[in-house]
Design a protein around this motif. Structure first.
Motif, PDB file in Angstrom:
ATOM      1  N   TYR A  89       3.827   9.997 -12.826  1.00 21.87           N
ATOM      2  CA  TYR A  89       4.622   8.780 -12.892  1.00 21.87           C
ATOM      3  C   TYR A  89       5.652   8.702 -11.767  1.00 21.87           C
ATOM      4  N   ARG A  90       5.937   9.832 -11.141  1.00 21.52           N
ATOM      5  CA  ARG A  90       6.835   9.873  -9.981  1.00 21.52           C
ATOM      6  C   ARG A  90       6.032  10.498  -8.846  1.00 21.52           C
ATOM      7  N   LEU A  91       5.704   9.698  -7.843  1.00 14.07           N
ATOM      8  CA  LEU A  91       4.749  10.104  -6.810  1.00 14.07           C
ATOM      9  C   LEU A  91       5.114  11.406  -6.113  1.00 14.07           C
ATOM     10  N   ASN A  92       6.366  11.580  -5.753  1.00 17.80           N
ATOM     11  CA  ASN A  92       6.759  12.771  -4.990  1.00 17.80           C
ATOM     12  C   ASN A  92       7.251  13.919  -5.870  1.00 17.80           C
ATOM     13  N   GLU A  93       7.003  13.843  -7.137  1.00 17.86           N
ATOM     14  CA  GLU A  93       7.467  14.875  -8.066  1.00 17.86           C
ATOM     15  C   GLU A  93       6.884  16.255  -7.746  1.00 17.86           C
ATOM     16  N   GLN A  94       5.645  16.300  -7.313  1.00 20.87           N
ATOM     17  CA  GLN A  94       4.991  17.574  -7.010  1.00 20.87           C
ATOM     18  C   GLN A  94       5.101  17.940  -5.533  1.00 20.87           C
ATOM     19  N   GLY A  95       6.011  17.315  -4.824  1.00 21.46           N
ATOM     20  CA  GLY A  95       6.138  17.527  -3.381  1.00 21.46           C
ATOM     21  C   GLY A  95       5.393  16.449  -2.624  1.00 21.46           C
ATOM     22  N   GLY A  96       5.401  16.556  -1.331  1.00 22.63           N
ATOM     23  CA  GLY A  96       4.767  15.524  -0.522  1.00 22.63           C
ATOM     24  C   GLY A  96       5.736  14.399  -0.223  1.00 22.63           C
ATOM     25  N   HIS A  97       5.353  13.578   0.690  1.00 24.80           N
ATOM     26  CA  HIS A  97       6.167  12.453   1.139  1.00 24.80           C
ATOM     27  C   HIS A  97       5.318  11.198   1.008  1.00 24.80           C
ATOM     28  N   TYR A  98       5.821  10.206   0.298  1.00 21.77           N
ATOM     29  CA  TYR A  98       5.061   8.988   0.045  1.00 21.77           C
ATOM     30  C   TYR A  98       5.799   7.773   0.581  1.00 21.77           C
ATOM     31  N   THR A  99       5.022   6.873   1.156  1.00 13.58           N
ATOM     32  CA  THR A  99       5.546   5.666   1.784  1.00 13.58           C
ATOM     33  C   THR A  99       4.932   4.443   1.122  1.00 13.58           C
ATOM     34  N   ALA A 146       0.849  -1.193   0.000  1.00 11.19           N
ATOM     35  CA  ALA A 146       0.000   0.000   0.000  1.00 11.19           C
ATOM     36  C   ALA A 146       0.885   1.242   0.000  1.00 11.19           C
ATOM     37  N   VAL A 147       0.380   2.303  -0.622  1.00 14.54           N
ATOM     38  CA  VAL A 147       1.067   3.591  -0.667  1.00 14.54           C
ATOM     39  C   VAL A 147       0.275   4.581   0.181  1.00 14.54           C
ATOM     40  N   PHE A 148       1.001   5.348   0.986  1.00 14.73           N
ATOM     41  CA  PHE A 148       0.414   6.347   1.877  1.00 14.73           C
ATOM     42  C   PHE A 148       1.082   7.693   1.656  1.00 14.73           C
ATOM     43  N   ASP A 149       0.330   8.769   1.916  1.00 14.97           N
ATOM     44  CA  ASP A 149       0.956  10.091   1.875  1.00 14.97           C
ATOM     45  C   ASP A 149       1.481  10.447   3.266  1.00 14.97           C
ATOM     46  N   GLU A 150       2.048  11.645   3.399  1.00 13.27           N
ATOM     47  CA  GLU A 150       2.685  12.057   4.656  1.00 13.27           C
ATOM     48  C   GLU A 150       1.703  12.234   5.808  1.00 13.27           C
ATOM     49  N   HIS A 151       0.418  12.288   5.506  1.00 11.99           N
ATOM     50  CA  HIS A 151      -0.609  12.448   6.539  1.00 11.99           C
ATOM     51  C   HIS A 151      -1.246  11.117   6.927  1.00 11.99           C
ATOM     52  N   GLY A 152      -0.729  10.024   6.375  1.00  8.05           N
ATOM     53  CA  GLY A 152      -1.266   8.704   6.673  1.00  8.05           C
ATOM     54  C   GLY A 152      -2.484   8.334   5.856  1.00  8.05           C
TER      55      GLY A 152
END
Length: 185
Positions: free
Chosen positions: A94-104, A53-59
């Motif tokens: 195509y690159r999750l963090n390209e526009q900023g943000g933190h992805y897990t 699973a993929v999550f953003d920086e806010h969970g």
């Protein structure tokens, strides 16, 4: 005529497990979801014992997937690959963090060589892992393929933090359950 479209699907039960309205705030909660995806996948007979699973920086849950290699007749339909594809489609990047943000990316098991390579390019900032590759190979008949000797260091040099052995025993239990069935791919 050659096919001009590729169509991959996830099993409908994923929506029963992956709660998009909830926040997954800890590493354990995120990996627990990945493990539950792997468990349900073998219970439903909809693929191998792997979830991601993929999550953003806010969970917030961005995507959830399970292994679909056999049902989709596609060797790249690993849980991590499908989680990346679904997240990239949802975020239109195509690159999750390209526009900023933190992805897990949270995985039930350490990424194989294919998913490791995709992790480098997918745009994640953190990789959370349940079982280790040696657990996968010990408890199932899967070959995880070659990785660089310092694969964790290689990811970290590219800005991807790696945390391993999160709920490892739970993840190993699912692999053992699958391995005991005598199934492969």
């Amino acid at each position: 005529m050659l096919p001009l479209q590729i169509h991959l699907t996830l099993p409908p039960w994923i929506e029963e497990v992956a709660d998009a309205s909830r926040r997954y705030l800890t590493d354990e909660e995120r990996v627990e979801l990945a493990i539950e995806l792997s468990r349900r996948n073998i219970q439903h007979g909809s693929g191998g014992p792997f979830g991601a699973a993929v999550f953003d920086e806010h969970g917030r849950l961005i995507s959830a997937a399970a292994n679909r290699v056999v049902p989709q007749t596609c060797s790249v339909a690993h849980a991590e690959m499908l989680a990346f594809m679904a997240a990239q489609q949802r975020l239109a990047s195509y690159r999750l963090n390209e526009q900023g943000g933190h992805y897990t990316l949270a995985t039930s098991s350490q990424p194989c060589c294919q998913c490791y390579g995709a992790s480098v390019w997918a745009g994640i900032d953190t990789l959370l892992i349940g079982a280790r590759a040696e657990d996968v190979e010990e408890l199932t008949e899967f070959d995880e393929g070659p990785l660089p000797a310092d694969w964790v260091g290689e990811l970290e040099r590219r800005g991807i933090a790696v945390r391993r052995d999160i709920l490892r025993d739970q993840a190993r239990h699912v692999l053992a359950e699958y391995g005991a069935r005598g199934e492969s791919y």
